[in-house]
Design a protein around this motif. Structure first.
Motif, short mmCIF file in Angstrom:
data_model
loop_
_atom_site.label_atom_id
_atom_site.label_comp_id
_atom_site.label_asym_id
_atom_site.label_seq_id
_atom_site.Cartn_x
_atom_site.Cartn_y
_atom_site.Cartn_z
N ILE A 235 -4.79 -2.76 -2.39
CA ILE A 235 -3.90 -3.70 -1.70
C ILE A 235 -3.91 -5.01 -2.48
N VAL B 161 -6.75 3.08 -0.87
CA VAL B 161 -5.51 2.60 -1.47
C VAL B 161 -5.69 1.13 -1.85
N THR C 280 0.80 -1.23 0.00
CA THR C 280 0.00 0.00 0.00
C THR C 280 0.84 1.28 0.00
#
Length: 319
Positions: A198, A196, A162
């Motif tokens: 992942i 974000v 991330t």
């Protein structure tokens, strides 16, 4: 305080307390950031008290000459990076007081900070990063391994997948990870949230860690609370993450130092060198502007230069 009463003196300590409350409640500053600001302001207070011959109820009488003399003291005693940070703290502190009507003008606004050398961020190559993560996986998969081995693997797989700040990493709750959408909701600087992506490998490591955590600490619910836990079930601290990484690097046979921030640098550098655009990386890192993200372009441009030299018919190294 709602504004300054001109009939009353403004005490330095009261002003600092109000500033720190503002940073914590309105700007979402981390405990580490608050400690840094408080330490810088305590140093400035001690400097003022020294010049005024006392250390009791210190009145705040903003004076550009005080800041100038303090800057000169810093120049003689600390490195450039520390000088720059401490003067930045004073500028933010006085700007806050000015905006709230407690002082007129910012006495630190006209004091220039030192020119800093822009260093190349420390990072691992892709091969070294894979080597470290594979060492973590093997230790976590070893029969009889502890639950903390699975936690450590998940910790650094998540960090590399991330690119979040270490403060953001330890602030994650279990509910912030969407396993279906493969996204992490991150609370960044200024309490700003961002999503974000992942990767699958990190998600598998997280699933295995959470399974081990529930078996080890049955009373802990990581979905409702902290994602990464210490041995007592409390939230892991940023300092602990640095210590854990240091130990894992040593176990994996690395002599190079790498901080958790170095893994963040590795994330950005590897994405950039693989063709990701700078604006997307900026969004994932949570940078307010492109100027900070552009620190990573040295690697990308080095690669571009090598490709150009090898391929362009009119380059000096071209055939």
């Amino acid at each position: 305080m709602t504004g300054r009463d001109d009939s009353l003196s403004l005490l330095f300590d009261d002003a600092v307390d109000a500033f720190l409350v503002h940073l914590r409640s309105e700007r979402g500053a981390s405990p580490e950031t608050l400690r840094a600001y408080a330490g810088d302001l305590a140093q400035f207070r001690a400097f003022l008290a020294e010049g005024r011959g006392g250390d009791g109820r210190l009145e705040l009488r903003p004076d550009v000459e005080d800041v100038r003399r303090f800057a000169h003291r810093l120049y003689e005693t600390v490195e450039r990076a520390s000088q720059s940070r401490k003067l930045s703290t004073l500028r933010s502190f006085f700007r806050f007081l000015e905006e709230n009507g407690w002082i007129e003008g910012n006495p630190a606004g006209a004091i220039p900070g030192p020119k800093l050398k822009v260093g190349i961020p420390a990072y691992f190559s892709v091969d070294h990063m894979v080597q470290l993560l594979e060492a973590l996986r093997k230790r976590a998969d070893r029969p009889g391994s502890s639950w903390t081995a699975r936690r450590n693997r998940a910790l650094f797989e998540t960090l590399y997948s991330t690119g979040v700040r270490v403060s953001e990493l330890v602030a994650l709750d279990g509910s912030h990870v969407d396993f279906q959408q493969e996204l992490v909701r991150v609370r960044g600087k200024g309490a700003k949230e961002r999503l974000v992506p992942i990767g699958d490998t990190a998600l598998r490591a997280l699933s295995e860690y959470l399974e081990a955590l529930r078996a080890q600490l049955p009373g802990v619910d990581p979905v409702q609370g902290a994602l990464f836990r210490n041995a007592r079930g409390g939230r892991l601290s940023a300092r602990s993450v640095r210590r854990i990484l240091c130990g894992e690097l040593e176990r994996a046979g690395f002599w190079q130092h790498l901080s958790p921030h170095g893994i963040r640098h590795s994330f950005a550098t590897h994405l950039l060198n693989s063709g990701a655009d700078l604006r997307s990386i900026q969004e994932m890192l949570g940078h307010a502007g492109l100027s900070t993200t552009q620190r990573y372009t040295h690697v990308h441009f080095d690669k571009l230069a090598a490709v150009y030299d090898a391929a362009h018919p009119r380059s000096r190294k071209g055939k």
